[in-house]
Write a protein that holds these residues in place. Structure first.
Motif, mmCIF file in Angstrom:
data_model
loop_
_atom_site.group_PDB
_atom_site.id
_atom_site.type_symbol
_atom_site.label_atom_id
_atom_site.label_comp_id
_atom_site.label_asym_id
_atom_site.label_seq_id
_atom_site.Cartn_x
_atom_site.Cartn_y
_atom_site.Cartn_z
ATOM 1 N N VAL A 162 0.881 -1.308 0.058
ATOM 2 C CA VAL A 162 -0.155 0.021 -0.024
ATOM 3 C C VAL A 162 0.814 1.257 0.146
ATOM 4 O O VAL A 162 0.493 2.331 -0.752
ATOM 5 C CB VAL A 162 -0.951 0.041 1.241
ATOM 6 N N LEU A 163 1.847 1.183 0.864
ATOM 7 C CA LEU A 163 2.776 2.522 0.856
ATOM 8 C C LEU A 163 3.530 2.577 -0.291
ATOM 9 O O LEU A 163 3.500 3.823 -0.729
ATOM 10 C CB LEU A 163 3.629 2.264 1.963
ATOM 11 N N CYS A 164 3.999 1.533 -1.063
ATOM 12 C CA CYS A 164 4.663 1.795 -2.333
ATOM 13 C C CYS A 164 3.655 2.375 -3.338
ATOM 14 O O CYS A 164 4.165 3.138 -4.487
ATOM 15 C CB CYS A 164 5.179 0.165 -2.811
ATOM 16 N N VAL A 165 2.461 1.915 -3.361
ATOM 17 C CA VAL A 165 1.515 2.280 -4.504
ATOM 18 C C VAL A 165 1.033 3.585 -4.240
ATOM 19 O O VAL A 165 1.095 4.655 -4.980
ATOM 20 C CB VAL A 165 0.354 1.360 -4.531
ATOM 21 N N VAL A 166 0.779 3.980 -2.895
ATOM 22 C CA VAL A 166 0.272 5.157 -2.720
ATOM 23 C C VAL A 166 1.168 6.516 -2.626
ATOM 24 O O VAL A 166 1.081 7.476 -2.910
ATOM 25 C CB VAL A 166 -0.333 5.434 -1.245
ATOM 26 N N PHE A 167 2.582 5.938 -2.298
ATOM 27 C CA PHE A 167 3.760 7.051 -2.433
ATOM 28 C C PHE A 167 5.046 6.382 -3.051
ATOM 29 O O PHE A 167 5.907 6.298 -2.336
ATOM 30 C CB PHE A 167 4.062 7.278 -0.809
ATOM 31 N N PRO A 168 4.741 6.301 -4.246
ATOM 32 C CA PRO A 168 6.135 5.706 -5.152
ATOM 33 C C PRO A 168 7.230 6.638 -4.999
ATOM 34 O O PRO A 168 8.217 6.135 -5.079
ATOM 35 C CB PRO A 168 5.443 5.519 -6.506
ATOM 36 N N LEU A 169 7.273 7.989 -4.777
ATOM 37 C CA LEU A 169 8.339 8.697 -4.812
ATOM 38 C C LEU A 169 9.152 8.326 -3.302
ATOM 39 O O LEU A 169 10.384 8.853 -3.144
ATOM 40 C CB LEU A 169 8.006 10.153 -4.839
ATOM 41 N N GLY A 170 8.419 7.578 -2.485
ATOM 42 C CA GLY A 170 9.257 7.120 -1.186
ATOM 43 C C GLY A 170 10.688 6.340 -1.385
ATOM 44 O O GLY A 170 11.365 6.182 -0.819
ATOM 45 N N LEU A 171 10.481 5.800 -2.857
ATOM 46 C CA LEU A 171 11.723 4.985 -3.157
ATOM 47 C C LEU A 171 12.800 6.023 -3.363
ATOM 48 O O LEU A 171 14.127 5.496 -3.087
ATOM 49 C CB LEU A 171 11.477 4.432 -4.663
ATOM 50 N N PHE A 172 12.823 7.238 -3.648
ATOM 51 C CA PHE A 172 13.799 8.371 -3.741
ATOM 52 C C PHE A 172 14.438 8.545 -2.574
ATOM 53 O O PHE A 172 15.286 9.302 -2.470
ATOM 54 C CB PHE A 172 13.424 9.232 -4.610
ATOM 55 N N TRP A 173 13.901 8.128 -1.476
ATOM 56 C CA TRP A 173 14.762 8.222 -0.133
ATOM 57 C C TRP A 173 15.975 7.329 0.162
ATOM 58 O O TRP A 173 16.708 7.653 0.865
ATOM 59 C CB TRP A 173 13.744 8.042 1.023
ATOM 60 N N THR A 174 15.914 6.460 -0.945
ATOM 61 C CA THR A 174 16.986 5.209 -0.763
ATOM 62 C C THR A 174 18.433 5.810 -0.851
ATOM 63 O O THR A 174 19.354 5.547 -0.033
ATOM 64 C CB THR A 174 16.787 4.207 -2.023
#
Length: 164
Positions: free
Chosen positions: A117-129
């Protein structure tokens, strides 16, 4: 000819946290898989409609909000089931990645669903990596998961360390 050492290939990354590029390529592959599943489901629904109502063959026309809800559910379901069952989606398998709970255990259904759910709702969270000390996305931080290189199914190979 000498045999290459494990340090020369992907084995040297076994168990290490995956970076932004590997994770992004895996995510793009997963988007293509979900789109393929959606197209096949649409064609299947059109075929059932054709068999029940007769010609012409046409996929069902859904409202925009229903299409969005079904797309969200399909994506979340695909990710959650993949991470629960094997720890890998098709894209992760392609890139040699696995989603695990620290320290290297399977994610579990609840964490996998929340992470999906987090990955679909907030895909830009990947760019915190790249900003994270442990190469974690926002979803990883929330559910305490990690995406690691896993070429050998969680097993150490040729003297390499096992998953964390």
């Amino acid at each position: 000819m000498t045999r290459p050492s494990p340090a020369d290939g992907p084995a040297r990354f076994q168990g290490r946290a995956a970076g932004l590029v590997s994770r992004t390529v895996a995510a793009v592959a997963d988007i293509l898989v979900v789109l393929g599943i959606a197209v096949l489901a649409d064609l299947f629904a059109g075929a059932v409609r054709f068999l029940v109502l007769g010609p012409p063959f046409a996929p069902p026309k859904l409202s925009d909000w229903l299409t969005g809800v079904l797309g969200f559910a399909l994506t979340v379901g695909y990710l959650a089931v993949s991470w629960t069952v094997t720890g890998q989606t098709v894209g992760a398998r392609l890139m040699g990645l696995r989603v695990v709970r620290r320290p290297g255990r399977p994610l579990g259904a609840g964490r996998a669903l929340l992470r999906a759910v987090l990955c679909v709702v907030f895909p830009l969270g990947l760019f915190w990596t790249p900003l994270s000390r442990r190469d974690a996305s926002v979803a990883d931080l929330v559910v305490r998961s990690a995406v690691v290189y896993d070429w050998y199914g969680g097993r150490a190979r040729d003297g390499q360390r096992p998953l964390p």
